[in-house]
Design an enzyme around this catalytic site. Structure first.
Site, short mmCIF file in Angstrom:
data_model
loop_
_atom_site.label_atom_id
_atom_site.label_comp_id
_atom_site.label_asym_id
_atom_site.label_seq_id
_atom_site.Cartn_x
_atom_site.Cartn_y
_atom_site.Cartn_z
N TYR A 78 14.44 -5.74 43.04
CA TYR A 78 14.54 -4.45 42.34
C TYR A 78 14.74 -3.31 43.35
O TYR A 78 15.61 -2.47 43.18
CB TYR A 78 13.28 -4.20 41.49
N HIS A 130 18.28 -0.83 44.14
CA HIS A 130 18.25 0.64 44.05
C HIS A 130 18.57 1.32 45.38
O HIS A 130 18.63 2.55 45.44
CB HIS A 130 16.93 1.12 43.46
N TYR A 168 16.16 12.85 38.68
CA TYR A 168 15.73 11.52 38.25
C TYR A 168 15.13 10.76 39.42
O TYR A 168 15.76 10.63 40.47
CB TYR A 168 16.93 10.77 37.67
N TRP A 199 24.98 -2.56 33.96
CA TRP A 199 23.79 -2.37 34.80
C TRP A 199 22.56 -2.95 34.11
O TRP A 199 21.78 -3.68 34.73
CB TRP A 199 23.60 -0.88 35.09
#
Length: 100
Positions: A18, A22, A41, A76
């Protein structure tokens, strides 16, 4: 401006993957988020897999719908779904205080 906080749970055995994904979010995904009104964000990940997201937008429901209508979001989400425990859904966290 609406401030939105949400939580999800990343699978404990997929935390490194993960994080890695990113470090290089697809440029077209970044562009789609911006175009849909997602600003400021951020994602925060605890070692136990608790993921907290924060963003600012004029209308969160409209911003979510705008993303759901994009091809890049569908691709995604399909790639990211196996990294999560349970359904990939935004569980909102109530804001109880804000210092401006």
């Amino acid at each position: 401006m609406e401030r939105v906080c949400f939580q999800l749970r990343v699978r404990a055995d997929r935390l490194d993957e993960y994080r890695e994904r990113h470090t290089a979010v697809w440029p077209e995904m970044l562009a789609a988020l911006s175009a849909a009104g997602w600003t400021n964000y951020s994602l925060f990940l605890r070692p136990d897999g608790l993921l907290i997201g924060y963003l600012e937008t004029e209308d969160f429901e409209a911003a979510k719908r705008a993303m759901e209508e994009t091809d890049v979001d569908a691709r995604w989400q399909a790639e990211m779904a196996p990294l999560f425990d349970g359904e990939l859904a935004f569980e909102r966290v109530e804001e109880v205080f804000h210092l401006d």
